[in-house]
Design an enzyme around this catalytic site. Structure first.
Site, PDB file in Angstrom:
ATOM      1  N   HIS A 153      35.387  58.115 -17.982  1.00 27.88           N
ATOM      2  CA  HIS A 153      35.465  56.686 -18.285  1.00 27.88           C
ATOM      3  C   HIS A 153      35.402  55.935 -16.963  1.00 27.88           C
ATOM      4  O   HIS A 153      36.173  56.200 -16.045  1.00 27.88           O
ATOM      5  CB  HIS A 153      36.758  56.342 -19.019  1.00 27.88           C
ATOM      6  N   CYS A 154      34.479  54.977 -16.875  1.00 31.58           N
ATOM      7  CA  CYS A 154      34.268  54.238 -15.636  1.00 31.58           C
ATOM      8  C   CYS A 154      34.695  52.785 -15.821  1.00 31.58           C
ATOM      9  O   CYS A 154      34.010  52.022 -16.510  1.00 31.58           O
ATOM     10  CB  CYS A 154      32.797  54.307 -15.220  1.00 31.58           C
ATOM     11  N   PRO A 155      35.822  52.377 -15.225  1.00 31.36           N
ATOM     12  CA  PRO A 155      36.264  50.977 -15.364  1.00 31.36           C
ATOM     13  C   PRO A 155      35.335  49.986 -14.684  1.00 31.36           C
ATOM     14  O   PRO A 155      35.310  48.813 -15.041  1.00 31.36           O
ATOM     15  CB  PRO A 155      37.652  50.981 -14.716  1.00 31.36           C
TER      16      PRO A 155
END
Length: 290
Positions: A153-155
């Site tokens: 997951h890439c913020p």
């Protein structure tokens, strides 16, 4: 004669996870908890690119050669495009059991566990989504979805990176690296050839501007090298960092069709929680005699 009012809504209005939808369900992205990092990413890319695109590149075009500004323009606008596609593309979400039942899609029924699956310890079942997890899939805690061939997951892009948007993600990193390198060359050329002829001032400008710019290029290039290594080995970020063995040869870069359509019309039950209430007026309820 009694009548029951049956409310029909778009699928995204009943979506149970932390995803957010825009343009009446046409665009889908991650949770609001990523807003700060995601907005900072967009601001940095847009604000850093603005002086180069409108001031430095045109002068380099005239004084030095048009080829370098052309490369900068192509890489920069490609970077912005791939960032948008990475953020707003379904990463490979596997719908929850309740969503599959509402969609009534026979092609997705195999994700719903049976009694035999519950008794088979080799079948991995997500207790949140209540579905059978395919090999290399994982439940993302931030988005609250199971994602096929989950990478991470890439913020910064406000989305999961998975099977369906990994190609966009690696393209974003690649074009960002190339844009940063071309901007760095343009900046150095601008300082030496255009900004000033004073060598001491040139040295100060190079130190003040090029060192932080160079550090950013090294960090971005390092991320690109890491993902090139993952592509070569066929592993995901999670598998590499947690030293997990690949449970299948399911490809991580595969632009398959999404398993759902957020604008599909489904029936709203009494216990369903509605999201985006302002859109309900666009769906006419149907009155069914009973």
């Amino acid at each position: 004669m009694n009548q029951n009012k049956l409310q029909l809504v778009h699928l995204y209005q009943l979506w149970p996870s932390n995803n957010r939808f825009f343009c009446h369900g046409r665009l889908m992205t991650g949770p609001s908890s990523d807003n700060t990092t995601n907005i900072m990413t967009w601001l940095l890319i847009l604000l850093v690119g603005a002086p180069f695109n409108f001031f430095i590149s045109p002068q380099i075009w005239i004084v030095l050669h048009p080829s370098l500004p052309i490369i900068s323009y192509v890489m920069y606008f490609s970077c912005v495009l791939f960032l948008f596609l990475t953020q707003f593309t379904d990463p490979g979400i596997i719908p929850r059991k309740e969503i599959i039942e509402k969609m009534k899609d026979e092609n997705l029924l195999h994700f719903i566990p049976t009694e035999n699956d519950n008794a088979d310890y080799q079948v991995k079942i997500c207790v949140t989504c209540m579905i059978k997890k395919p090999p290399r899939s994982n439940h993302c805690a931030e988005c609250d979805n199971c994602v096929d061939v989950f990478d991470h997951h890439c913020p910064f892009v406000n989305n999961c990176i998975g099977k369906r948007n990994y190609a966009y993600f690696i393209s974003f990193i690649s074009t960002l690296t190339m844009a940063a390198i071309s901007f760095g060359i343009e900046l150095l050329s601008f300082v030496i050839l255009i900004a000033t002829t004073d060598e001491k001032v040139q040295q100060i400008l190079i130190i003040v501007l090029m060192i932080p710019f160079g550090i950013c290029i090294i960090l971005i290039f390092g991320l690109l090298i890491f993902h090139i290594f993952l592509i070569i080995t066929g592993k995901t970020t999670k598998e590499q960092l947690k030293h997990l063995e690949m449970s299948s040869t399911n490809r991580k870069c595969q632009r398959t069709k999404s398993l759902f359509n957020c604008r599909t019309i489904v029936e709203k039950q009494q216990y369903d929680q509605i999201r985006y209430d302002q859109d309900l007026i666009k769906i006419n309820p149907i009155v069914i005699p009973t």
